[in-house]
Design an enzyme around this catalytic site. Structure first.
Site, PDB file in Angstrom:
ATOM      1  N   TYR A  69     -19.540  14.399 -23.798  1.00 47.17           N
ATOM      2  CA  TYR A  69     -18.934  13.549 -24.814  1.00 47.17           C
ATOM      3  C   TYR A  69     -19.148  14.209 -26.178  1.00 47.17           C
ATOM      4  CZ  TYR A  69     -18.704   9.549 -21.533  1.00 47.17           C
ATOM      5  OH  TYR A  69     -18.433   8.706 -20.490  1.00 47.17           O
ATOM      6  N   PHE A 218     -13.591   1.348 -18.583  1.00 43.25           N
ATOM      7  CA  PHE A 218     -12.199   0.964 -18.841  1.00 43.25           C
ATOM      8  C   PHE A 218     -11.963  -0.513 -18.504  1.00 43.25           C
ATOM      9  CE2 PHE A 218     -11.206   5.621 -17.775  1.00 43.25           C
ATOM     10  CZ  PHE A 218     -11.403   6.016 -19.076  1.00 43.25           C
ATOM     11  N   GLY A 222      -8.221  -0.805 -19.069  1.00 45.52           N
ATOM     12  CA  GLY A 222      -7.481  -0.902 -17.819  1.00 45.52           C
ATOM     13  C   GLY A 222      -6.740   0.388 -17.512  1.00 45.52           C
TER      14      GLY A 222
END
Length: 312
Positions: A69, A218, A222
């Site tokens: 990240y 998520f 989604g």
């Protein structure tokens, strides 16, 4: 109704092995820029540090991160180290290995013997002598393949004291069964949201029966995944949101937490206001009628369930 006085404790606690955490945690992916993985503008460093410190003030004691990240100017692990070290005693930091990125940002996948280097890189960046939880992040190419050699390598690092607990990410039931034959699995971290197909819901329930925490990512985005949530939401979600004086995103998080006491949420953001809203979602109590209405979510866009599953 939720407010800025809500804390992560409002959602109750869950377990990662022998570690107890508040069920609303924090995902660090969005701390580094306007889009993950150097696709947007780098974040403001001080603002990201403020978000992390505010998260802990709000009772968050479970942070998910990874050494991959990073953007051109920001590293999630470095931000966590700068913001929170020396770390609170109850803070649990989980990370992921197998994928990696070189200094240019290009992706690569580690061989089993390279996992130690990835674990040590996380330790160095975070300034820790061990990692609380390491998830083996399964690549798409191994969706139907064996993960045994990689999980055995992580189990050896656990035995050596570099890692306390092991989990799986982007895994299937077969992966979890293979891993559990090697060493204990304390969590499964998979994409999961209100749009999840039936087989993923069955997997979530099966994890609970095995005493494995399910840690969805998520949950808000989604099918939008790294791009974020769609601006449009179904009428079912919007109706429940209106009834609770909440946002659609908060309802999606609340619904996720209502899937079982073993479910731990890790919503991520680089925005202090969004952080407060995400934490407050843990205080929403959905009724049976709310859950039934949200169960009609897939029919709200006019598509049959199969089409909705294929698009999620």
């Amino acid at each position: 109704m939720t407010s800025s006085t809500n804390t992560a404790a409002d959602a109750g606690t869950g377990r990662l092995g022998d570690l107890t955490v508040n069920r609303v945690g924090f995902g660090a992916m969005r701390l580094t820029g306007s889009a993950p993985f150097d696709l947007g503008e780098p974040s403001d460093r001080e603002r990201s540090i403020t978000v992390l410190r505010r998260a802990v003030e709000l009772g968050v004691n479970h942070i998910d991160t990874a050494s991959f990240y990073f953007s051109s100017k920001r590293s999630a692990n470095e931000l966590i180290n700068r913001a929170l070290a020396p770390y609170p005693e109850d803070l649990v930091i989980s990370t992921k290995v197998w994928p990696g990125r070189d200094p240019s940002g290009a992706w690569w996948w580690a061989a089993p013997e390279q996992l130690r280097g990835q674990v040590e890189e996380n330790l160095r960046q975070l300034g820790r002598d061990h990692l609380d939880v390491v998830n083996l992040r399964v690549p798409p190419s191994h969706r139907n393949g064996s993960i045994g050699a990689h999980f055995e390598a992580l189990a050896a690092l656990r035995d050596a004291g570099l890692v306390r607990h092991l989990g799986m990410s982007n895994a299937t039931p077969a992966h979890v069964a293979e891993a559990r034959a090697i060493a204990p699995v304390v969590c499964v971290q998979n994409p999961y949201s209100l749009d999840a197909p039936g087989e993923e819901r069955e997997f979530l329930r099966a994890c609970g029966e095995l005493g494995i925490a399910f840690v969805p990512f998520f949950a808000i985005a989604g099918a939008g995944r790294e791009a974020g949530a769609s601006a449009a939401d179904s009428e079912a979600v919007l109706a429940v949101a209106r009834a609770h004086g909440a946002s659609a995103a908060q309802v999606r998080l609340a619904w996720t937490l209502h899937q079982g006491p073993h479910v731990l949420a890790i919503p991520g953001t680089g925005d202090p206001d969004h952080l407060v809203a995400n934490v407050a979602a843990g205080a929403i109590r959905l009724s049976e009628d709310d859950m039934a209405l949200l169960g009609s979510h897939h029919q709200d866009d006019g598509r049959p369930p199969a089409a909705a599953r294929a698009a999620s």
